[in-house]
Enzyme design. Structure first.
Site, PDB file in Angstrom:
ATOM      1  N   ARG A  89       0.828  -1.196   0.000  1.00 12.85           N
ATOM      2  CA  ARG A  89       0.000   0.000   0.000  1.00 12.85           C
ATOM      3  C   ARG A  89       0.867   1.253   0.000  1.00 12.85           C
ATOM      4  NH1 ARG A  89      -4.086  -0.517   4.203  1.00 12.85           N
ATOM      5  NH2 ARG A  89      -5.116  -1.446   2.402  1.00 12.85           N
ATOM      6  N   TYR A  90       1.851   1.241   0.861  1.00  7.78           N
ATOM      7  CA  TYR A  90       2.729   2.401   0.994  1.00  7.78           C
ATOM      8  C   TYR A  90       3.916   2.244   0.052  1.00  7.78           C
ATOM      9  CZ  TYR A  90       0.528   3.265   5.584  1.00  7.78           C
ATOM     10  OH  TYR A  90      -0.320   3.524   6.619  1.00  7.78           O
ATOM     11  N   CYS A 106      -7.878 -13.065  19.432  1.00 10.26           N
ATOM     12  CA  CYS A 106      -8.350 -11.841  20.064  1.00 10.26           C
ATOM     13  C   CYS A 106      -9.721 -11.505  19.508  1.00 10.26           C
ATOM     14  CB  CYS A 106      -7.394 -10.688  19.778  1.00 10.26           C
ATOM     15  SG  CYS A 106      -5.670 -11.158  19.974  1.00 10.26           S
ATOM     16  N   CYS A 109     -10.160  -8.879  16.657  1.00  9.36           N
ATOM     17  CA  CYS A 109      -9.209  -8.962  15.540  1.00  9.36           C
ATOM     18  C   CYS A 109      -9.751  -8.333  14.245  1.00  9.36           C
ATOM     19  CB  CYS A 109      -8.855 -10.422  15.283  1.00  9.36           C
ATOM     20  SG  CYS A 109      -7.659 -10.592  13.949  1.00  9.36           S
TER      21      CYS A 109
HETATM   22  C1  LIG Z   1       0.520  -0.653   9.130  1.00 12.09           C
HETATM   23  C2  LIG Z   1       0.891  -1.035   7.797  1.00 12.09           C
HETATM   24  C3  LIG Z   1       2.219  -0.929   7.368  1.00 12.09           C
HETATM   25  C4  LIG Z   1       3.307  -0.405   8.264  1.00 12.09           C
HETATM   26  O1  LIG Z   1       3.088   0.925   8.607  1.00 12.09           O
HETATM   27  P1  LIG Z   1       4.155   1.708   9.497  1.00 12.09           P
HETATM   28  O2  LIG Z   1       3.531   3.040   9.696  1.00 12.09           O
HETATM   29  O3  LIG Z   1       5.394   1.769   8.685  1.00 12.09           O
HETATM   30  O4  LIG Z   1       4.354   0.945  10.740  1.00 12.09           O
HETATM   31  C5  LIG Z   1       2.514  -1.318   6.086  1.00 12.09           C
HETATM   32  N1  LIG Z   1       1.569  -1.771   5.240  1.00 12.09           N
HETATM   33  C6  LIG Z   1       0.266  -1.861   5.607  1.00 12.09           C
HETATM   34  C7  LIG Z   1      -0.730  -2.347   4.634  1.00 12.09           C
HETATM   35  C8  LIG Z   1      -0.108  -1.500   6.898  1.00 12.09           C
HETATM   36  O5  LIG Z   1      -1.393  -1.613   7.284  1.00 12.09           O
HETATM   37  S1  SF4 Z   2      -3.916 -11.479  14.162  1.00 14.75           S
HETATM   38 FE1  SF4 Z   2      -5.788 -11.033  15.293  1.00 14.75          FE
HETATM   39  S2  SF4 Z   2      -6.126 -12.808  16.602  1.00 14.75           S
HETATM   40 FE2  SF4 Z   2      -4.013 -12.905  15.885  1.00 14.75          FE
HETATM   41  S3  SF4 Z   2      -2.815 -11.921  17.517  1.00 14.75           S
HETATM   42 FE3  SF4 Z   2      -3.300 -10.334  16.005  1.00 14.75          FE
HETATM   43  S4  SF4 Z   2      -5.210  -9.393  16.752  1.00 14.75           S
HETATM   44 FE4  SF4 Z   2      -4.941 -11.358  17.828  1.00 14.75          FE
END
Ligand SMILES: *Cc1c(COP(=O)(O)O)cnc(C)c1O
Ligand code: SF4
Length: 569
Positions: A89-90, A106, A109
């Protein structure tokens, strides 16, 4: 089978067993776990103190999970996948999905659509494809192993993935997103840690949500990781009834710092289906975060972010935090001032304003440590930058024995780092957590700062702060804003420091404003690339999404979130 594998094998997964061990009505668990499985291992179970407490809420299924409002894939992760299981994405980093299982499921999640679902298991071919994708994309400097929990993989499998990744020259940083230090510390075995150590820089991003999780076991495995030179950050999700109160959040952040874990992000809870009952009103989240501001000192402070529904990425929403000295945080410049720390029972962390080469420095640290084992001690050191030989083996040992002790270097450009590498390595190997504080001179460019933060991460130092102090503060603040804006989103969030205006007793954290508007039912945000996104406030009685109103701002925000937005400025 290792101990940790046995604990997972023997975890509570059926309503009957839960009914027996937890005194819950087994019938009530049946429907929720059809949607998202239950797995409570005996370690995590043992942290429950009473029914409905923060550990219980995170692990025991609830009828509320049957609420159907929300989004299946709120962060649109599955859309941004150039190859299956890899979200790009980034610009310079990717999220690499390597397993679909965890040691505990969790209940909040975000990936409950996949996690624990056998249909989302990850094949070897898929992993191979992911590695090849990264290899053929030289712009990727950072990979986050994710899942599920990557540490569910056996050591050999994990090592295979990591060693393959390490053959890619442009890949600088490997991050592992794992909840194991929280949900099953037994997984962090000495064998695992010595394997990971070979592939540094490795950063573990873990996920503590409540102080009840910061146990002696958790503390011990964090220490083990740190002493292998593996840095640990934490992301917390703001969850109703778990950590949405100022004193709880503050205590959690302090507890994390005391075990050498850097608070990295705190998230507003995503709009995931089945998780609605955990979402807090943004104003309540901000109130809870206000608990954190008084100890900003020069310690690690998390960014409070909303991960934009529709895939806009993480967007910080707090623009200003003012911290005053004298509550939980104090500065100490002389041995006499140690007395005022002793006289002030509220103090949790102390910054020593002498540098580490000062003859009184060690004595001052020892006095503070004699007074309290828990006190967090920190120092900003210019000396280590100017003359790395001030760090002798004895000094490094001393710092290691004074934990929780945080050493902040004061690098201001990337060229200074090379000659300090050996001492930085030595400090890391002894488990001394390192951060960096850059004092702005006002002439920094975006390019030089970008280079600096990346070099810092390569040697395992988190860029914490860029500071506007002394002369020309307003100019420096402007430069600081420009730097943060050019880093946020464009490069690893780990590389993005906080901007601090330091006026002596008053210290203010400043963040560019990404909030376009906020009213009763939604917040409208600009992401780092200037696109608009909308996060809906939770609505308790009629599901989270309000009836559509006429859109005045952005078709794309609407298309991406499926929510109509109306701008109120
Ligand atoms: C959170 C995330 C990252 C990492 O983001 P940082 O701000 O660098 O920690 C990279 N790709 C995706 C899709 C994310 O959701
Ligand atoms: S992926 Fe989801 S269920 Fe697994 S540790 Fe992370 S928050 Fe918890």
């Amino acid at each position: 089978m290792d101990k940790w594998q046995e604990l997972i094998r023997d975890a509570i997964t059926t309503p009957e067993k839960a009914g027996e061990l937890l005194a819950v009505n087994a019938e009530e668990l049946k429907e929720p776990i059809k949607k998202f499985p239950m797995r409570i291992n005996s370690y995590y179970l043992g942290l429950i103190k009473k029914k409905g407490d923060s550990i219980w809420k995170q692990s025991v299924p609830d009828q509320e999970e049957l609420n159907t409002s929300g989004m299946v894939d709120p962060l649109a992760e599955d859309e941004d996948m150039p190859v299956p299981g890899l979200t790009h994405r980034y610009p310079d980093r990717v999220l690499f999905y390597v397993t679909n299982v965890c040691a505990m499921y969790c209940r909040f999640c975000t990936r409950n659509r996949k996690v624990g679902n056998p249909a989302s298991a990850v094949s070897s071919t898929q992993i191979q494809q992911g590695i090849e994708y990264i290899r053929s994309h030289p712009e990727v400097r950072d990979v986050i192993l994710s899942g599920g929990d990557p540490l569910m993989l056996p050591d050999t499998r994990l090592e295979w993935i990591i060693s393959q990744l390490r053959t890619i020259p442009h890949l600088e940083l490997i991050r592992i997103g794992s909840r194991m230090p929280v949900t099953l510390p037994h997984r962090i075995t000495p064998e695992l840690v010595s394997m990971l150590k070979k592939y540094r820089p490795i950063h573990v991003n873990t996920h503590f949500n409540n102080t009840q999780e910061v146990t002696p076991e958790a503390r011990q495995v964090c220490k083990l990781l740190l002493s292998a030179g593996i840095t640990i950050g934490n992301q917390t999700v703001m969850l109703k009834g778990v950590n949405d109160k100022p004193h709880v959040m503050k205590q959690l952040m302090l507890d994390l710092i005391s075990i050498g874990v850097k608070p990295y992000y705190v998230y507003q809870c995503d709009t995931t289906v089945g998780v609605e009952h955990f979402r807090t009103q943004i104003s309540d989240s901000l109130k809870a975060m206000s608990g954190v501001k008084n100890f900003i000192g020069y310690l690690s402070t998390p960014y409070y972010v909303i991960d934009a529904p529709g895939g806009g990425g993480k967007i910080p929403i707090i623009t200003k935090q003012v911290g005053k000295l004298g509550l939980e945080f104090m500065e100490v410049s002389s041995q006499e001032e140690v007395e005022s720390v002793k006289a002030n029972p509220k103090v949790r962390s102390v910054r020593i304003t002498k540098d580490i080469d000062d003859p009184e420095f060690e004595q001052t640290v020892s006095m503070l440590r004699d007074f309290s084992k828990e006190l967090i001690i920190t120092v900003n050191s210019h000396a280590i930058v100017n003359n790395p030989t001030v760090i002798t083996e004895e000094k490094a040992d001393f710092f290691a024995s004074m934990q929780p002790f945080w050493l902040n270097t004061a690098f201001s450009n990337a060229e200074q780092i090379e000659k300090t590498k050996p001492v930085l390595d030595m400090l890391e190997e002894k488990g001394v957590p390192l951060g960096n504080v850059t004092f702005l001179n006002g002439n920094e460019t975006v390019q030089t700062m970008r280079k600096l933060v990346h070099e810092l991460l390569k040697v395992g130092i988190k860029p914490y702060y860029i500071v506007a102090n002394g002369e020309n503060q307003q100019e420096k603040v402007k430069v600081g804003y420009r730097i943060i804006k050019s880093l946020r989103g464009f490069t690893s969030g780990l590389a993005v420091p906080h901007l601090m205006l330091d006026e002596g007793v008053k210290k203010t954290l400043l963040c560019p404003n990404y909030v376009v508007s906020h009213d009763d039912d939604k917040i409208v945000l600009n992401n780092y690339a200037g696109e608009l996104y909308v996060y809906p406030e939770p609505v308790q009685d009629e599901g989270c999404f309000k009836p559509a109103t006429k859109s005045l701002i952005s078709e794309s925000a609407e298309a991406k979130t499926g929510i109509n937005v109306q701008l109120k400025i």
